[in-house]
Motif scaffolding. Sequence first.
Motif, short mmCIF file in Angstrom:
data_model
loop_
_atom_site.label_atom_id
_atom_site.label_comp_id
_atom_site.label_asym_id
_atom_site.label_seq_id
_atom_site.Cartn_x
_atom_site.Cartn_y
_atom_site.Cartn_z
N ILE A 131 -7.49 -3.28 2.13
CA ILE A 131 -7.56 -2.07 1.47
C ILE A 131 -7.19 -1.06 2.80
O ILE A 131 -7.38 -1.47 3.93
CB ILE A 131 -9.20 -1.92 1.17
CG1 ILE A 131 -9.72 -2.79 0.22
CG2 ILE A 131 -9.38 -0.45 0.97
CD1 ILE A 131 -11.06 -2.82 -0.05
N TYR A 132 -6.61 -0.25 2.23
CA TYR A 132 -6.11 0.86 3.32
C TYR A 132 -6.12 2.27 2.51
O TYR A 132 -6.19 2.57 1.46
CB TYR A 132 -4.43 0.75 3.14
CG TYR A 132 -3.98 -0.65 3.75
CD1 TYR A 132 -3.79 -0.77 4.89
CD2 TYR A 132 -3.55 -1.78 3.01
CE1 TYR A 132 -3.23 -1.95 5.63
CE2 TYR A 132 -3.20 -2.84 3.23
CZ TYR A 132 -3.04 -3.07 4.71
OH TYR A 132 -2.68 -4.49 5.11
N SER A 133 -6.58 3.16 3.69
CA SER A 133 -6.57 4.57 3.27
C SER A 133 -5.50 5.15 3.64
O SER A 133 -4.44 4.25 4.27
CB SER A 133 -7.85 5.42 4.14
OG SER A 133 -7.52 5.29 5.70
N ARG A 134 -5.06 6.46 3.62
CA ARG A 134 -3.93 7.07 4.13
C ARG A 134 -3.61 7.00 5.60
O ARG A 134 -2.43 7.11 6.31
CB ARG A 134 -4.03 8.48 3.86
CG ARG A 134 -3.46 8.73 2.43
CD ARG A 134 -2.32 8.37 2.00
NE ARG A 134 -2.01 8.62 0.59
CZ ARG A 134 -1.05 8.03 -0.22
NH1 ARG A 134 -0.01 7.71 0.53
NH2 ARG A 134 -1.10 8.55 -1.44
N ILE A 162 -8.71 -0.57 6.20
CA ILE A 162 -10.29 -0.70 6.09
C ILE A 162 -10.51 -1.98 5.96
O ILE A 162 -11.56 -2.24 6.50
CB ILE A 162 -10.74 0.23 4.74
CG1 ILE A 162 -10.27 1.70 4.93
CG2 ILE A 162 -12.14 0.00 4.34
CD1 ILE A 162 -10.44 2.35 3.67
N TYR A 189 -10.38 2.70 -6.16
CA TYR A 189 -9.05 2.13 -5.62
C TYR A 189 -8.01 2.37 -6.66
O TYR A 189 -7.80 2.41 -8.02
CB TYR A 189 -9.25 0.72 -5.46
CG TYR A 189 -10.28 0.22 -4.33
CD1 TYR A 189 -10.27 0.72 -3.09
CD2 TYR A 189 -11.28 -0.52 -4.85
CE1 TYR A 189 -11.38 0.23 -2.14
CE2 TYR A 189 -12.45 -0.71 -3.72
CZ TYR A 189 -12.30 -0.38 -2.67
OH TYR A 189 -13.40 -0.81 -1.81
N SER A 206 0.82 -1.22 -0.05
CA SER A 206 -0.03 0.00 -0.09
C SER A 206 0.85 1.22 0.13
O SER A 206 0.29 2.13 -0.46
CB SER A 206 -1.10 -0.05 1.24
OG SER A 206 -0.32 0.29 2.46
N LYS A 234 -6.30 7.97 -3.80
CA LYS A 234 -7.42 6.91 -3.58
C LYS A 234 -6.96 6.15 -2.78
O LYS A 234 -5.71 5.98 -2.12
CB LYS A 234 -7.48 6.16 -4.97
CG LYS A 234 -8.13 6.84 -6.31
CD LYS A 234 -7.92 5.98 -7.25
CE LYS A 234 -8.74 6.66 -8.63
NZ LYS A 234 -8.86 5.86 -9.73
N GLU A 235 -7.73 5.20 -2.22
CA GLU A 235 -7.42 4.10 -1.04
C GLU A 235 -6.71 2.93 -1.77
O GLU A 235 -6.95 2.91 -3.23
CB GLU A 235 -8.82 3.36 -0.42
CG GLU A 235 -9.59 4.57 0.31
CD GLU A 235 -10.98 3.81 0.76
OE1 GLU A 235 -11.40 2.68 0.19
OE2 GLU A 235 -11.70 4.42 1.30
N SER A 236 -6.04 2.28 -1.33
CA SER A 236 -5.27 1.23 -1.80
C SER A 236 -5.79 -0.02 -1.49
O SER A 236 -6.39 -0.41 -0.47
CB SER A 236 -3.93 1.21 -1.17
OG SER A 236 -3.12 2.45 -1.06
#
Length: 222
Positions: A126-129, A133, A153, A102, A109-111
Amino acid sequence: MYLLAFDTSLNRTYISLGRDEQILGSQIVESKEGIYHSEFLTEKIKEILSDNSLKVADIDAVITNVGPGSFTGIRTCNTVARMLGQQLDIDVVGVSSLEILSSLNDSEKESLCLMDARKHKAYAAIYSRSEEILPPSALDIDDTIKKASDNKYFIVADTKISSILKEHGIEALNYEETNYDLGRNLLKLGYEHLKRGGNFNFALLKPLYIQPPSITMPKPKN
């Protein structure tokens, strides 16, 4: 604070040495002449420490990849990390392969990070900054394609999953085709974990296999 980060779970062995988040040195090791890259880990740790006039006893914390990935690679780096943590009485920080991937996302965008899990599945997270998630899990390939088709994404994947997504018109950053020094990313992620605080006792480090290894049982003798 001197930090030693290493990863043998992905496509290469990555080793980085840092003082806090400042990188002092790093190495990327390929498999060669039939020898799997993880077998060079301890040799290269000694080398990178020597290059920086440091001893193992100078290390204040160890950071390692806990998986998913190569079962041999996961066992190797986790065993070495636990051994150093126990012998030196220092923190040991575990970071997942998918969180490492990530860090290659340079967009807003989210990863969505994906790796081949075999058996018609993909490892996914899934990762945000700022947060995780979707924690690392195994998804059916059809569900993976459906999730990846959402344009929200930034997708990072390995060669196998990138190829599958491409067949469906979905673009992904294939980390195996890049020259990113993932050891540097691992060290910086580990440093962020340390700053947030927590219990990083070596005994708490657990490999993240997600799925059991494929084992072929011997046939019973007649």
